[in-house]
Motif scaffolding. Structure first.
Motif, short mmCIF file in Angstrom:
data_model
loop_
_atom_site.label_atom_id
_atom_site.label_comp_id
_atom_site.label_asym_id
_atom_site.label_seq_id
_atom_site.Cartn_x
_atom_site.Cartn_y
_atom_site.Cartn_z
N LEU A 249 0.83 -1.21 0.00
CA LEU A 249 0.00 0.00 0.00
C LEU A 249 0.86 1.26 0.00
N MET A 250 1.95 1.22 0.76
CA MET A 250 2.85 2.36 0.80
C MET A 250 3.48 2.61 -0.57
N ALA A 251 3.82 1.54 -1.28
CA ALA A 251 4.40 1.67 -2.62
C ALA A 251 3.37 2.24 -3.60
N ILE A 252 2.14 1.77 -3.52
CA ILE A 252 1.08 2.30 -4.39
C ILE A 252 0.87 3.79 -4.11
N ALA A 253 0.82 4.15 -2.83
CA ALA A 253 0.62 5.55 -2.45
C ALA A 253 1.75 6.42 -2.98
N ALA A 254 2.98 5.93 -2.87
CA ALA A 254 4.13 6.70 -3.35
C ALA A 254 4.06 6.91 -4.86
N ALA A 255 3.69 5.88 -5.59
CA ALA A 255 3.57 6.01 -7.05
C ALA A 255 2.47 6.99 -7.43
N LEU A 256 1.32 6.90 -6.76
CA LEU A 256 0.21 7.82 -7.04
C LEU A 256 0.61 9.27 -6.78
N CYS A 257 1.23 9.52 -5.65
CA CYS A 257 1.59 10.90 -5.31
C CYS A 257 2.75 11.42 -6.16
N ALA A 258 3.74 10.58 -6.42
CA ALA A 258 4.88 11.03 -7.21
C ALA A 258 4.48 11.35 -8.65
N ALA A 259 3.54 10.59 -9.18
CA ALA A 259 3.12 10.79 -10.56
C ALA A 259 2.20 12.01 -10.73
N THR A 260 1.60 12.47 -9.65
CA THR A 260 0.59 13.52 -9.77
C THR A 260 0.85 14.71 -8.87
N LEU A 261 2.07 14.88 -8.42
CA LEU A 261 2.42 15.96 -7.50
C LEU A 261 2.27 17.32 -8.18
N HIS A 262 1.61 18.25 -7.51
CA HIS A 262 1.40 19.59 -8.04
C HIS A 262 2.24 20.58 -7.23
N VAL A 263 3.45 20.84 -7.70
CA VAL A 263 4.34 21.81 -7.07
C VAL A 263 4.88 22.70 -8.18
N TYR A 264 4.83 24.01 -7.97
CA TYR A 264 5.25 24.96 -9.00
C TYR A 264 6.73 24.81 -9.38
N ASP A 265 7.61 24.72 -8.41
CA ASP A 265 9.05 24.69 -8.67
C ASP A 265 9.47 23.30 -9.16
N LYS A 266 10.09 23.26 -10.33
CA LYS A 266 10.44 21.96 -10.93
C LYS A 266 11.53 21.23 -10.16
N HIS A 267 12.42 21.97 -9.49
CA HIS A 267 13.48 21.32 -8.74
C HIS A 267 12.92 20.63 -7.49
N VAL A 268 12.05 21.33 -6.79
CA VAL A 268 11.42 20.74 -5.60
C VAL A 268 10.56 19.55 -6.01
N ARG A 269 9.80 19.72 -7.09
CA ARG A 269 8.95 18.64 -7.59
C ARG A 269 9.79 17.42 -7.96
N ALA A 270 10.94 17.64 -8.58
CA ALA A 270 11.81 16.52 -8.97
C ALA A 270 12.34 15.77 -7.75
N ILE A 271 12.79 16.50 -6.74
CA ILE A 271 13.32 15.85 -5.54
C ILE A 271 12.24 15.00 -4.87
N ILE A 272 11.05 15.59 -4.73
CA ILE A 272 9.97 14.88 -4.04
C ILE A 272 9.53 13.65 -4.83
N SER A 273 9.33 13.81 -6.13
CA SER A 273 8.81 12.67 -6.91
C SER A 273 9.88 11.62 -7.20
N TRP A 274 11.11 12.04 -7.52
CA TRP A 274 12.14 11.06 -7.82
C TRP A 274 12.53 10.22 -6.61
N SER A 275 12.34 10.76 -5.43
CA SER A 275 12.61 9.95 -4.23
C SER A 275 11.71 8.72 -4.20
N SER A 276 10.46 8.90 -4.63
CA SER A 276 9.55 7.75 -4.69
C SER A 276 10.00 6.74 -5.74
N TRP A 277 10.37 7.22 -6.91
CA TRP A 277 10.77 6.29 -7.97
C TRP A 277 12.02 5.51 -7.56
#
Length: 184
Positions: A59-87
């Motif tokens: 469930l934690m893995a599914i949640a991470a994939a859902l959030c990383a794929a659909t994260l809405h953050v204006y700054d691309k660097h912050v968005r990359a750090i947050i989402s790539w950590s999940s991947w």
């Protein structure tokens, strides 16, 4: 941070991404609470970590994939750090499933970022404690300390449950904000 007075016109993909993001937050809260329960039961010599612990991590893995794929953050660097950590965490989960502390650490970076991001939106002080709680959870996983781990995961799961309820109550366009401000 999004301006609540600005109401962006959402297309179908926007709506799906917001719903997936909110579902990810909800699933993560359930996963943390389930894992907390699993570790509490271990304290009473009821070992269900193989079955229910595995489900909680799934469930934690599914949640991470859902959030990383659909994260809405204006700054691309912050968005990359947050989402790539999940991947990275998901790849580590597949390659080294026995190193729970390692892949959980990467997944927790994503949810720490989400907690920090959402603390600006909701002014919920408890969200600012989540990164520390999750870091300590990784340490407890590494040290194989189920008592403190159960407490830390339970508190984090409770905070994310409150966040989840609040997220589902707000209009969808709040999550998107102003599309013109996103860095590509």
């Amino acid at each position: 941070m999004a301006n609540p007075e600005h109401e962006e016109r959402l297309d179908c993909l926007d709506k799906v991404s917001v719903l997936a993001y909110r579902l990810g937050i909800t699933v993560f809260s359930v996963a943390l609470l389930l894992l907390s329960l699993v570790y509490i039961l271990c304290l009473f010599n009821i070992d269900i970590t193989d079955t229910w612990g595995e489900r909680g991590r799934f469930l934690m893995a599914i949640a991470a994939a859902l959030c990383a794929a659909t994260l809405h953050v204006y700054d691309k660097h912050v968005r990359a750090i947050i989402s790539w950590s999940s991947w990275i965490g998901l790849v580590l989960l597949i390659l080294f499933p026995e190193l729970q502390w390692l892949y959980s650490g990467f997944l927790f970076v994503t949810f720490s970022g989400i907690a920090f991001k959402e603390s600006y939106c909701f002014k919920l002080k408890a969200l600012t404690a989540v990164p520390l709680l999750l870091i300590l959870s990784v340490l407890m996983l590494w040290m194989k300390e189920p008592t403190l781990l159960a407490i830390l995961l339970g508190i984090s799961g409770g905070i994310f449950t409150i966040l989840s309820v609040k997220k589902w109550q707000m209009p969808l366009h709040f999550d998107i904000g102003n599309k013109e401000k996103y860095q590509i």
